[in-house]
Write a protein that holds these residues in place. Structure first.
Motif, PDB file in Angstrom:
ATOM      1  N   ILE A 134       0.880  -1.092   0.020  1.00  0.00           N
ATOM      2  CA  ILE A 134      -0.168   0.056  -0.123  1.00  0.00           C
ATOM      3  C   ILE A 134       0.828   1.215   0.029  1.00  0.00           C
ATOM      4  CG2 ILE A 134      -1.735   1.332   1.185  1.00  0.00           C
ATOM      5  CD1 ILE A 134      -2.428  -1.498   2.463  1.00  0.00           C
ATOM      6  N   ASP A 135       0.823   2.178  -0.959  1.00  0.00           N
ATOM      7  CA  ASP A 135       1.523   3.152  -0.969  1.00  0.00           C
ATOM      8  C   ASP A 135       0.911   4.205  -0.066  1.00  0.00           C
ATOM      9  OD1 ASP A 135       2.795   2.254  -3.204  1.00  0.00           O
ATOM     10  OD2 ASP A 135       2.000   3.174  -4.623  1.00  0.00           O
ATOM     11  N   GLU A 136       2.000   5.262   0.322  1.00  0.00           N
ATOM     12  CA  GLU A 136       1.661   6.173   1.384  1.00  0.00           C
ATOM     13  C   GLU A 136       0.542   7.134   1.030  1.00  0.00           C
ATOM     14  OE1 GLU A 136       2.587   8.450   4.771  1.00  0.00           O
ATOM     15  OE2 GLU A 136       3.630   6.813   3.982  1.00  0.00           O
ATOM     16  N   GLY A 137      -0.500   7.344   1.684  1.00  0.00           N
ATOM     17  CA  GLY A 137      -1.629   7.682   1.604  1.00  0.00           C
ATOM     18  C   GLY A 137      -2.561   7.048   0.604  1.00  0.00           C
ATOM     19  N   GLU A 138      -2.660   5.956   0.244  1.00  0.00           N
ATOM     20  CA  GLU A 138      -3.445   5.387  -0.370  1.00  0.00           C
ATOM     21  C   GLU A 138      -4.336   4.525   0.333  1.00  0.00           C
ATOM     22  OE1 GLU A 138      -2.655   2.800  -4.457  1.00  0.00           O
ATOM     23  OE2 GLU A 138      -1.438   2.274  -2.796  1.00  0.00           O
TER      24      GLU A 138
END
Length: 180
Positions: free
Chosen positions: A48-52
């Motif tokens: 999971i990407d940052e802020g996703e």
């Protein structure tokens, strides 16, 4: 990192999502990992990407690994809790810079609304699979890498009402050809 068991146990789990993609018959999509000479079948998954959000990450990972866009799937369910698995100790120092002991995953069940010809594992920016196929859920458990089996059993229990059991399914390779 030395990889001593006590050091590994202190490491966190990598936040991740997984996608159990099923076709109209309830068969499950699995791909053979491109980086393994041994049989290493798995379902699409990734970080999971940052802020996703987990949902956005699941749709992104599905497209990155299979070429299937969000508009070609229907999200049917998700696991109520994060599922965890530990990597074998000898793998920990080689994956993700030795920063994680394994993964914690939120899983999404999606139904593929398209045609097999739309699946494109070869044309990916960073291909993860060398072959793919549709298989029954029980067969998937038998062919999954052993250290992920317990987590996959939990996924299967969560999504059982939508799954076909022992059906054999079809196979596709990197060229997108499907057959038996």
């Amino acid at each position: 990192m030395e990889g001593a068991p006590t050091d590994i146990a202190a490491l966190p789990y990598r936040p991740c999502v997984g996608v159990m993609l099923i076709n109209r018959e309830g068969l499950v999509f699995v791909g053979q990992r491109i980086d393994s000479g041994a049989p290493a079948w798995q379902m699409p998954q990734g970080g999971i990407d940052e802020g996703e959000t987990p949902r956005a990450a699941a749709l992104r990972e599905l497209e990155e690994e299979t070429g299937i866009s969000a508009g070609r799937v229907e999200i049917l369910a998700e696991t109520p809790d994060w599922l965890r698995y530990d990597l074998p100790a000898e793998i920990v120092p080689r994956i993700w810079g030795g920063r994680f002991r394994g993964q914690k995953q939120l899983w999404f069940l999606m139904r593929f609304l398209g045609d097999d010809s739309e699946i494109d594992i070869e044309g990916r920016k960073h291909p993860e699979f060398s072959r793919w196929r549709w298989i029954g859920a029980a067969q998937m458990l038998a062919e999954i890498v052993p250290f992920k089996r317990a987590a996959y059993e939990q996924v299967m229990r969560a999504f059982r009402p939508w799954l076909a059991g022992e059906a054999h399914g079809t196979v596709g390779d990197a060229s997108g050809c499907a057959g038996h």
